[in-house]
Design a protein around this motif. Structure first.
Motif, short mmCIF file in Angstrom:
data_model
loop_
_atom_site.label_atom_id
_atom_site.label_comp_id
_atom_site.label_asym_id
_atom_site.label_seq_id
_atom_site.Cartn_x
_atom_site.Cartn_y
_atom_site.Cartn_z
N LYS B 214 -70.19 46.13 -42.40
CA LYS B 214 -68.83 46.45 -41.97
C LYS B 214 -68.22 45.27 -41.19
CE LYS B 214 -66.22 50.10 -39.70
NZ LYS B 214 -66.31 51.30 -38.85
N GLU B 215 -68.96 44.80 -40.20
CA GLU B 215 -68.39 43.78 -39.31
C GLU B 215 -68.25 42.42 -39.98
OE1 GLU B 215 -70.74 43.73 -35.76
OE2 GLU B 215 -70.08 45.73 -35.14
N TYR B 216 -69.08 42.15 -40.97
CA TYR B 216 -69.02 40.84 -41.63
C TYR B 216 -68.05 40.82 -42.81
CZ TYR B 216 -73.26 39.24 -39.13
OH TYR B 216 -74.17 38.86 -38.17
N ALA B 217 -67.45 41.96 -43.09
CA ALA B 217 -66.65 42.06 -44.32
C ALA B 217 -65.16 41.80 -44.05
CB ALA B 217 -66.85 43.44 -44.95
N GLY B 218 -64.89 40.74 -43.32
CA GLY B 218 -63.49 40.43 -43.03
C GLY B 218 -62.92 41.31 -41.93
N ASP B 219 -63.76 41.64 -40.97
CA ASP B 219 -63.38 42.54 -39.88
C ASP B 219 -62.71 41.71 -38.77
OD1 ASP B 219 -63.43 44.12 -37.49
OD2 ASP B 219 -65.03 45.34 -38.35
N GLU B 220 -61.51 42.11 -38.42
CA GLU B 220 -60.73 41.40 -37.40
C GLU B 220 -61.48 41.33 -36.07
OE1 GLU B 220 -58.03 39.85 -38.00
OE2 GLU B 220 -57.29 39.38 -35.99
N ARG B 221 -62.14 42.42 -35.73
CA ARG B 221 -62.85 42.47 -34.44
C ARG B 221 -63.95 41.41 -34.40
NH1 ARG B 221 -65.39 48.09 -34.39
NH2 ARG B 221 -65.83 47.32 -36.48
N HIS B 222 -64.60 41.24 -35.52
CA HIS B 222 -65.71 40.27 -35.53
C HIS B 222 -65.18 38.85 -35.36
CE1 HIS B 222 -69.54 38.46 -36.32
NE2 HIS B 222 -68.96 37.66 -37.21
N ALA B 223 -64.08 38.55 -36.04
CA ALA B 223 -63.50 37.20 -35.89
C ALA B 223 -63.12 36.96 -34.44
CB ALA B 223 -62.28 37.07 -36.80
N LYS B 224 -62.56 37.98 -33.80
CA LYS B 224 -62.18 37.84 -32.39
C LYS B 224 -63.41 37.71 -31.51
CE LYS B 224 -57.64 39.90 -32.15
NZ LYS B 224 -56.79 40.92 -31.54
N PHE B 225 -64.46 38.44 -31.87
CA PHE B 225 -65.70 38.33 -31.09
C PHE B 225 -66.18 36.88 -31.08
CE2 PHE B 225 -70.44 38.30 -31.43
CZ PHE B 225 -70.70 38.54 -30.09
N LEU B 226 -66.17 36.25 -32.24
CA LEU B 226 -66.65 34.87 -32.30
C LEU B 226 -65.73 33.92 -31.52
CD1 LEU B 226 -67.88 34.28 -35.98
CD2 LEU B 226 -69.17 35.07 -33.99
N ALA B 227 -64.42 34.02 -31.80
CA ALA B 227 -63.49 33.02 -31.27
C ALA B 227 -63.08 33.30 -29.82
CB ALA B 227 -62.25 32.96 -32.16
N GLU B 228 -62.99 34.57 -29.46
CA GLU B 228 -62.42 34.88 -28.14
C GLU B 228 -63.45 35.40 -27.14
OE1 GLU B 228 -59.16 37.51 -28.97
OE2 GLU B 228 -57.90 35.88 -29.76
N ASP B 229 -64.60 35.83 -27.63
CA ASP B 229 -65.64 36.30 -26.70
C ASP B 229 -66.81 35.31 -26.65
OD1 ASP B 229 -64.17 38.65 -26.29
OD2 ASP B 229 -65.18 39.69 -27.93
N LEU B 230 -67.42 35.09 -27.80
CA LEU B 230 -68.65 34.29 -27.82
C LEU B 230 -68.38 32.81 -27.52
CD1 LEU B 230 -71.67 34.07 -28.27
CD2 LEU B 230 -71.25 33.94 -30.73
N LEU B 231 -67.36 32.25 -28.16
CA LEU B 231 -67.12 30.82 -27.96
C LEU B 231 -66.78 30.49 -26.50
CD1 LEU B 231 -66.94 28.01 -29.13
CD2 LEU B 231 -64.61 28.50 -29.86
#
Lengths: 314, 378
Positions: B214-231
């Motif tokens: 679910k999260e890897y399938a073009g999920d907006e939340r996941h992209a934000k997690f990488l760019a806005e949380d994890l990075l």
């Protein structure tokens, strides 16, 4: 001791077999304590026990890498300016590489071209001239980019650098010979410059191998034909210390260069002429006195016909 | 028939002792040029080779070898191929999937293990084996608060040997990072490539999703997690080079989709993408045939193909020739190149599995993050 009296003993890699001891004995270097510069080894700097055993003389390392770390930690303004300069130099190298890639491909194709001999020869000359012009431009740019830092932070303007420079000078003055090891040539050159060590070496006997040899020349050329991504075109990295003129050094050439590609070897030879492209393999020893090759053992040079041939003493 | 089997049956039907000796003395599967023969010994009603190679039937039937309890199946495998497989043995109507009892070479994955067939010319790369001469990096676990997922998540972080806080390092974010370590030898590969100066010392964040499909399938939340949380977390905690070209994302399969999606949603943030066997399903006309789990992937990929923009300056893609996804991956390459991006694409005679992804790590990582080999002259 005058610059003319000083010996530059240039060696290839010291592994798998070392020849520094034999080469030093053959060259008749004086007794006494030797200073070592091993900044190219980075974190392994000053790990010189093995070297001490091989050389059989007292050694004292100048610890340029550690000194630089100390300077960067102590002087934030200097560290920031240094980082800024390094970033700009990296960017310049990237831009140079972009242009180099196309010109080098064109030059290699031209060197292999068939057709009317006179017409092909003219195009070859021009293709190589373009490469040489790009190399000159890049050298000029790297000098320009590096200059502001050097003017602001140097051994006369910065008390911290001045203190280190003075300590280094005292050590070198107490030593009969300076040894410069291989390693990361960029780091080595950077640390030599930071502490103004290059100016302290002019009147000293110097023994240098691999990266250490490269920095003694007037130009430092990076090369590797067998990297994981395949071969790359040799790049000018910048000016060296200029303690040896007329040579560009290619350590470990038998491994790093594709010797069978004759157009590639020819291109290197012609691109860096009139300097001689000197191949320094394991076991090579080149003694330079007064800007002349006094002896050359197992040393080769890149030739215009695309071969790597034996280099003979003058 | 394979020459070794032909020799075994040349005179008479071999007896049990001869069969025992044959099994004991022979390595399996039997490789003869491009022909590979799989052998099963035992009582069964039917035996099938299950190997999930696109273009071949999933189940290849074995033939019984007369008068013995040996079964054999031969397929053609081009030089350099590597495939993973199981045997399906049917007894009393019961189907059982088993590893090849005669082959010790096994690849593990999150679902268990498969037997491995190494065709003529395949050799596991030396740099994937632990090397005693290498200093090992360390892996530590950090807990990252995520506004995107409204929860905190554990992330493992690889720090290179001789890590020093006064240096700056490139960063790589890895999807299914723990699986990469466990099944694709990622830590060993990083240690080895850093030791060989083929990649720089770098920091690698190993993420693992609790719901990857679910999260890897073009999920907006996941992209934000990488760019806005994890990075931001990584930048705050570790000395990183603060440039897009020193940052990258990597992933395989759905992890490849997640990598591309995050870089596309946050252009200019990540300079490097390493995409392995990306599940880049799309539809030109009508519905796709890959099942509902791919619906969001296809939506994203269709949108991406319309407006690819510039997700990252450098993109390395690899895909196995024996995967159905080879078509989608090949299709993506010219689309990316048309955007003026630096793209490198490699195909391997392998399929959708972790060891295929392991074997491509050197070329991908060293292309995206060239090491100091260029500068070191010992």
């Amino acid at each position: 001791m005058s610059t003319e009296q000083c010996m530059r003993l240039i060696l290839g890699p010291q592994s798998p077999a070392h020849n520094i001891d034999a080469a030093m004995m053959a060259a008749g270097l004086p007794e006494g304590t030797f200073a070592t510069i091993t900044a190219g080894w980075q974190e392994a700097e000053n790990d010189i026990d093995t070297l001490r055993e091989i050389v059989g003389r007292p050694l004292v390392d100048l610890r340029l890498y550690a000194r630089a770390d100390d300077v960067f930690r102590t002087d934030e303004a200097l560290a920031a300016a240094h980082r800024e300069r390094q970033n700009r130099l990296k960017e310049q190298q990237r831009l140079y590489r972009l242009r180099l890639k196309q010109l080098a491909v064109a030059a290699r194709h031209t060197l292999r071209a068939d057709g009317d001999a006179a017409m092909v020869a003219a195009e070859k000359r021009h293709a190589i001239a373009q490469l040489r012009a790009l190399d000159r431009h890049h050298l000029h740019r790297t000098e320009s980019i590096g200059r502001p830092f050097g003017e602001q932070f140097n051994v006369t303007s910065s008390p911290l650098l001045a203190r280190h420079h003075e300590e280094i000078r005292e050590v070198i003055n107490g030593c009969s010979v300076v040894l410069i090891s291989g390693g990361n040539v960029a780091v080595l050159l950077n640390r030599l410059r930071l502490f103004g060590v290059d100016s302290l070496l002019a009147n000293r006997h110097v023994v240098a191998w691999s990266a250490g040899a490269m920095v003694l020349a007037e130009r430092v050329v990076l090369f590797h034909d067998r990297s994981p991504q395949g071969r790359r075109d040799a790049e000018i990295f910048g000016t060296g210390c200029g303690l040896v003129s007329g040579h560009v050094y290619f350590p470990d050439a038998s491994h790093r260069l594709q010797e069978r590609d004759r157009s590639r070897i020819e291109l290197l030879c012609r691109r860096f002429a009139p300097d001689t492209c000197v191949a320094l393999d394991n076991g090579a020893a080149l003694e330079v006195r007064n800007s002349r090759v006094a002896t050359a053992v197992s040393v080769r040079r890149l030739s215009r016909d695309g071969r790597i041939v034996r280099l003979r003493a003058a | 028939m394979n020459p070794a089997l032909r020799k075994l049956f040349r005179k008479n039907t071999p007896d049990a002792a001869q069969l025992d000796a044959f099994i004991h003395e022979t390595g399996f599967p039997l490789v003869d040029g491009s022909d590979v023969t799989f052998v099963y010994r035992g009582q069964a009603e039917e035996v099938f080779l299950r190997c999930w190679i696109a273009g071949l039937d999933t189940a290849q039937p074995f033939q019984p070898l007369s008068g013995t309890d040996l079964w054999a199946a031969t397929i053609e495998l081009p030089k350099g191929s590597r495939i993973e497989y199981k045997f399906e043995v049917i007894n009393n109507g019961n189907r059982q999937l088993i590893l090849d009892p005669l082959n010790e070479v096994v690849a593990r994955d999150p679902f268990g293990a498969n037997s491995v067939c190494q065709a003529d010319g395949y050799e596991r790369p030396e740099w994937t084996y632990p090397n005693d001469e290498c200093r090992r990096g360390a892996i530590e676990t950090v807990n990252v608060g995520s506004a995107a997922f409204n929860e905190a998540r554990d992330v493992q972080v690889y720090l290179p040997a001789r890590f020093r806080r006064n240096r700056q390092y490139p960063l790589l974010l890895v999807h299914d990072g723990v699986d990469y370590v466990n099944f694709a030898s990622l830590q060993t590969v990083l240690d080895n490539l850093i030791h060989a100066l083929e990649i720089p010392q770098m920091i690698v964040a190993l993420t693992q999703s609790p719901d990857r499909l679910k999260e890897y399938a073009g999920d907006e939340r996941h992209a934000k997690f990488l760019a806005e949380d994890l990075l931001p977390f990584m930048s705050e905690r570790y000395p990183l080079i603060d440039e897009a070209r020193a940052r990258g994302i990597m992933g395989a399969s759905f992890g490849g989709v997640a990598s591309l999606h995050a870089a596309w949603r946050f252009p200019g943030v990540f300079g490097n993408l390493l995409l392995q066997s990306g599940s880049f399903a799309f539809s030109d006309l009508g519905r796709h045939q890959r099942g509902p789990v791919f619906d969001p992937v296809v939506r994203f990929m269709n949108e991406f193909r319309e407006q690819p923009g510039c997700p990252a300056e450098n993109i390395y893609l690899s895909c196995g020739i024996y995967e159905s996804l080879i078509y989608e991956n090949r299709s993506l390459v010219p689309r990316l190149q048309a955007q003026g991006l630096n793209v490198r694409f490699e195909e391997a005679r392998d399929a959708h599995n972790w060891e295929n992804w392991r074997d491509r790590l050197r070329s991908g990582l060293s292309w995206l993050y060239p090491g100091p080999l260029w500068f070191v002259y010992e």
